[in-house]
Each structure stands twice: as C-alpha cells, then as structure tokens.
Write an enzyme that holds these catalytic residues in place. Structure first.
Site, short mmCIF file in Angstrom:
data_model
loop_
_atom_site.label_atom_id
_atom_site.label_comp_id
_atom_site.label_asym_id
_atom_site.label_seq_id
_atom_site.Cartn_x
_atom_site.Cartn_y
_atom_site.Cartn_z
N GLY A 25 -29.94 36.55 -7.11
CA GLY A 25 -30.65 35.43 -6.64
C GLY A 25 -29.65 34.74 -5.79
N ASP A 26 -28.35 34.54 -6.18
CA ASP A 26 -27.19 33.68 -5.67
C ASP A 26 -27.04 34.40 -4.19
OD1 ASP A 26 -25.17 31.87 -5.28
OD2 ASP A 26 -23.83 33.86 -5.30
N ALA A 27 -27.17 35.86 -4.04
CA ALA A 27 -26.93 36.35 -2.91
C ALA A 27 -28.13 36.41 -1.82
CB ALA A 27 -26.60 37.91 -3.02
#
Length: 135
Positions: A25-27
């Site tokens: 999700g960070d990416a």
C-alpha cells in the site's frame, strides 16, 4: 513469468500480514501521489521529491485517513484496524506513534485493495480525500 496486474482472492489477501499489506500500500499511494504531481505541473525533480515526501509521510497519511475513514466499508475498516494495531518492525523518525500507526493502517487498506484488484475503489477513496482536503 510474473503477471504484474493479477489480483489475488480476498481470502488470500486476508491471510497476508497487515504489515505486508502496508508494504504494498505504501508503494500504491506513493505512485498515486507521484503521478498526480507529475501530471499537474512541470516541477523539477527535487521539487517533486519534496512535495511527494510531504504527502507520503506518516503525518500526511494520518491527515488523509481522518478524511476518508468514514467512507470505508466494514471490510476496509477491519483491514485498517489490523494495520493500525500491528506490531511494526521499525519506528517512525519524524512522526508520533499514533500518526505512524494510522498511516500503516491506511497503507494496509491500499495494499489490500490493490492486491484484490479493486483499483476503482482506491481511486474513489483518493478522489474523495482530495475533495475534502489536499492530496
């Protein structure tokens, strides 16, 4: 061969660690912010990096979750809470523990939605967050 846009089942995604979902999700969120900035104006690379860092920080994501959490489905809220409450292998250098925990929960939701192929839902949440404040 690995197929980049192959979605996994909801059951498979639920079995993943919330920290693993947050890793993905960070990416996803970072790419969204970077693409939005690149397409919105002709900024130099250094400015793009600075603007991205402000939004893809624990502080920035903590602000975003406050705007979009009321829009979450029960399933998304559950993934968020699992991510928020998960034991993390690292600590944030520039954010409070609460901000870091909230940002991990948000990233877990984006990772879950991405891996299960719910790309339209990601866009819907981010568009709503943008309408309610700056992304």
């Amino acid at each position: 061969m690995f197929d980049f846009f192959t979605a996994v089942s909801v059951e498979t995604a639920r079995k993943l660690s919330p920290v693993t979902l947050a890793f993905v999700g960070d990416a996803v969120y970072s790419l969204y912010v970077r693409e939005k900035l690149v397409l919105s104006a002709d900024y130099p690379a250094g400015t793009l990096q600075k603007l991205t860092s402000q939004q893809v920080s624990a502080h920035g994501q903590s602000e975003l979750i406050e705007r979009i959490f009321p829009l979450f489905t029960e399933e998304e809220a559950d993934v968020y809470k699992r991510g928020r409450n998960a034991k993390k292998p690292t600590k944030s250098k520039n954010a409070s523990v609460a901000e870091y925990n909230r940002s991990t929960g948000l990233e877990a939701v984006f990772g879950y939605l991405y891996l299960t192929g719910q790309y339209d839902r990601i866009s819907q949440l981010l568009d709503s967050g943008e309408e309610k404040g700056k992304i």
